[in-house]
Scaffold this motif. Structure first.
Motif, PDB file in Angstrom:
ATOM      1  N   GLU A  68       0.838  -1.201   0.000  1.00  0.00           N
ATOM      2  CA  GLU A  68       0.000   0.000   0.000  1.00  0.00           C
ATOM      3  C   GLU A  68       0.875   1.254   0.000  1.00  0.00           C
ATOM      4  N   GLU A  69       1.907   1.218   0.814  1.00  0.00           N
ATOM      5  CA  GLU A  69       2.839   2.346   0.885  1.00  0.00           C
ATOM      6  C   GLU A  69       3.562   2.531  -0.448  1.00  0.00           C
TER       7      GLU A  69
ATOM      8  N   GLU B 272       1.369   4.322  -3.006  1.00  0.00           N
ATOM      9  CA  GLU B 272       1.363   5.775  -2.785  1.00  0.00           C
ATOM     10  C   GLU B 272       2.679   6.397  -3.254  1.00  0.00           C
TER      11      GLU B 272
ATOM     12  N   GLN C 230       3.954   9.357  -6.201  1.00  0.00           N
ATOM     13  CA  GLN C 230       4.904  10.447  -5.967  1.00  0.00           C
ATOM     14  C   GLN C 230       6.064  10.385  -6.960  1.00  0.00           C
TER      15      GLN C 230
ATOM     16  N   ILE D 219       2.870   9.697   3.382  1.00  0.00           N
ATOM     17  CA  ILE D 219       2.366   8.572   2.616  1.00  0.00           C
ATOM     18  C   ILE D 219       0.848   8.631   2.492  1.00  0.00           C
ATOM     19  N   ASP D 220       0.146   9.203   3.482  1.00  0.00           N
ATOM     20  CA  ASP D 220      -1.303   9.256   3.378  1.00  0.00           C
ATOM     21  C   ASP D 220      -1.786  10.554   2.711  1.00  0.00           C
ATOM     22  N   TRP D 221      -0.915  11.229   2.031  1.00  0.00           N
ATOM     23  CA  TRP D 221      -1.219  12.356   1.153  1.00  0.00           C
ATOM     24  C   TRP D 221      -1.848  13.551   1.846  1.00  0.00           C
TER      25      TRP D 221
END
Length: 182
Positions: A93-94, A97, A101, A173-175
């Motif tokens: 998941e990381e 993301e 980027q 990471i969670d924007w």
């Protein structure tokens, strides 16, 4: 599953972290596969032992054959497998993301040729010679052919000339964007 907040600057460091994370995921997958093979072997394994029923004087009264599965080992390996699978999901998941980027960083490069090279090298995991081959296929009429050395030099020169923190933006990471200074 909770995302761990890790602040990553939007600069060339993201490319390094991205490559490292991809390798970490490969290593974790390899370890999971190894544990799974061990578990499969253990599930098919039956442990056999013989024990004596006691003694009358110096003579044994008899022996009994005991069979079973190594339940303790199996349960510990299954717990480890579950833990590693959870960690793999978090890392994937990381990585997803981080891929976004990395793609944004590559899109910020002005020269189209460099963007293509960066995509092939960093996103597609191609080696310098394979990047050169792909570039030669894309641009067959180019007067000077691409080589692994000039691909490597183009990437190095870009990093020598690019500012460390071009847009001074950092992302978690969670924007949740937040302005920071380099």
């Amino acid at each position: 599953m909770t995302l761990q907040r890790r602040w990553i600057p939007v600069d060339k460091g993201i490319l390094i972290e991205y490559a490292d994370m991809k390798e970490e995921i490969k290593d974790l997958r390899r370890r999971i596969e190894k544990i799974q093979k061990e578990l499969d072997k253990l599930h098919g394994q039956i442990v056999v032992d013989s024990v004596s029923c006691g003694k009358k004087g110096k003579k044994p009264l008899g022996t009994v054959k005991i069979t079973g599965r190594p339940v303790g080992v199996i349960s510990r390996k299954e717990q480890l497998l579950k833990k590693r699978n959870r960690r793999l999901e978090e890392l994937e998941e990381e990585l997803l993301e981080m891929t976004i980027q990395v793609e944004e960083y590559i899109e910020s490069i002005e020269k189209s040729e460099l963007r293509i090279i960066f995509r092939l090298y960093f996103l597609d995991d191609l080696s310098y010679p394979k990047v050169a081959d792909q570039m030669n296929k894309m641009f067959p009429k180019r007067r000077i052919r691409y080589t692994d050395e000039n691909i490597k030099k183009k990437i190095q020169r870009y990093f020598e000339n690019v500012p460390q923190c071009p847009d001074k933006t950092w992302y978690s990471i969670d924007w949740e964007p937040e302005a920071e200074s380099c």
